[in-house]
Enzyme design. Structure first.
Site, PDB file in Angstrom:
ATOM      1  N   CYS A 121       5.286 -12.045   2.078  1.00  0.00           N
ATOM      2  CA  CYS A 121       3.906 -12.310   1.651  1.00  0.00           C
ATOM      3  C   CYS A 121       3.890 -13.192   0.406  1.00  0.00           C
ATOM      4  O   CYS A 121       3.150 -14.177   0.343  1.00  0.00           O
ATOM      5  CB  CYS A 121       3.195 -10.979   1.391  1.00  0.00           C
ATOM      6  SG  CYS A 121       1.407 -11.138   1.144  1.00  0.00           S
ATOM      7  N   CYS A 204      -1.269  -9.383  -7.459  1.00  0.00           N
ATOM      8  CA  CYS A 204      -2.248  -9.127  -6.405  1.00  0.00           C
ATOM      9  C   CYS A 204      -2.622  -7.643  -6.382  1.00  0.00           C
ATOM     10  O   CYS A 204      -1.779  -6.777  -6.628  1.00  0.00           O
ATOM     11  CB  CYS A 204      -1.655  -9.528  -5.052  1.00  0.00           C
ATOM     12  SG  CYS A 204      -1.238 -11.281  -4.931  1.00  0.00           S
ATOM     13  N   CYS A 230       8.299 -12.085  -7.895  1.00  0.00           N
ATOM     14  CA  CYS A 230       7.622 -12.621  -6.701  1.00  0.00           C
ATOM     15  C   CYS A 230       8.472 -13.659  -5.988  1.00  0.00           C
ATOM     16  O   CYS A 230       8.241 -13.941  -4.811  1.00  0.00           O
ATOM     17  CB  CYS A 230       6.292 -13.243  -7.102  1.00  0.00           C
ATOM     18  SG  CYS A 230       6.423 -14.680  -8.203  1.00  0.00           S
TER      19      CYS A 230
END
Length: 239
Positions: A121, A204, A230
């Protein structure tokens, strides 16, 4: 071989007269050096506490370049509002939002990919858009807000990293969270309000929680997933 001894293409763009920075070096001096050494400097930001402080320092040092934010579609409303407040406060900089208007149902990823495969993602929604933009802009250096006390994965970062595709400059490398908070209060900076509720590192919303007592600043990111980065600053596709 140390970072400053690296002979990669990025390191060859670093002037041989790199100052002898010490842990006590003022971050403003690091930014001022960066502006002279790398006129095409570019700043990615997620507008966390570190990022907000760096924006103010960069403005004081004379930075007039781009501030690049990746809209993954999963950001907290408070994060987007903080971006807008900062853009209004620093009109001399150009705030760029990649994938502006992204949302969870935009078809970029399966709706629950953040739960089943957070690495994938992040790669699709955050890393790939920024990497593509950097290929287009081709800056020789990035100005970023990482600091050593954020997480174990960042415990050794120097002021200047020269390995990899481009130079990475970390003016806040040695500043503690307490010092960042003091600076933000003294200069009345528009810090994301979630920070004061314990969200010491804000990404997020599906993958961010408040930090618990005794945890490091990034412990609330991807909690329970064995993941603290990330992919922008660590891994095969790092910047």
């Amino acid at each position: 071989m140390t970072a400053l001894e690296d002979r990669s293409p990025a390191s060859r763009r670093t002037p041989p007269d790199l100052p002898t920075f010490t842990p006590e070096t003022d971050p403003l001096d690091v930014v001022r050096w960066a502006l002279k050494a790398h006129p095409d400097l570019l700043m990615p930001s997620a507008f966390n506490l570190n990022g907000v402080v760096l924006l103010d320092l960069a403005a004081r040092a004379g930075y007039r370049g781009e501030v690049v934010f990746v809209d993954t579609g999963f950001h907290f409303p408070e994060t987007l509002a903080t971006r807008d407040r900062l853009a209004a406060r620093y009109p001399e900089m150009t705030f760029v939002t990649l994938h502006a208007g992204a949302h969870p149902e935009d078809g970029q990823t399966p709706p629950d990919l953040y739960a089943s495969d957070p690495d994938a993602c992040c790669a699709v929604r955050k890393v790939t858009p920024l990497q593509a933009y950097l290929r287009e802009k081709a800056p020789s250096a990035l100005l970023n807000a990482r600091s050593r006390d954020q997480a174990a994965t960042r415990a050794d970062i120097p002021f200047v990293e020269t390995g990899g595709t481009r130079v990475k400059i970390n003016p806040l490398a040695y500043w503690t969270r307490e010092r960042l908070e003091t600076y933000a209060r003294e200069h009345d900076l528009p810090v994301n309000p979630l920070y004061w509720d314990g969200f010491l590192s804000i990404g997020c919303w599906p993958c961010t929680r408040a930090v618990r007592p005794g945890e490091d600043a990034r412990a609330g990111r991807w909690a329970g997933k064995g993941k603290t980065e990330c992919g922008l600053w660590a891994g095969d596709n790092r910047l």
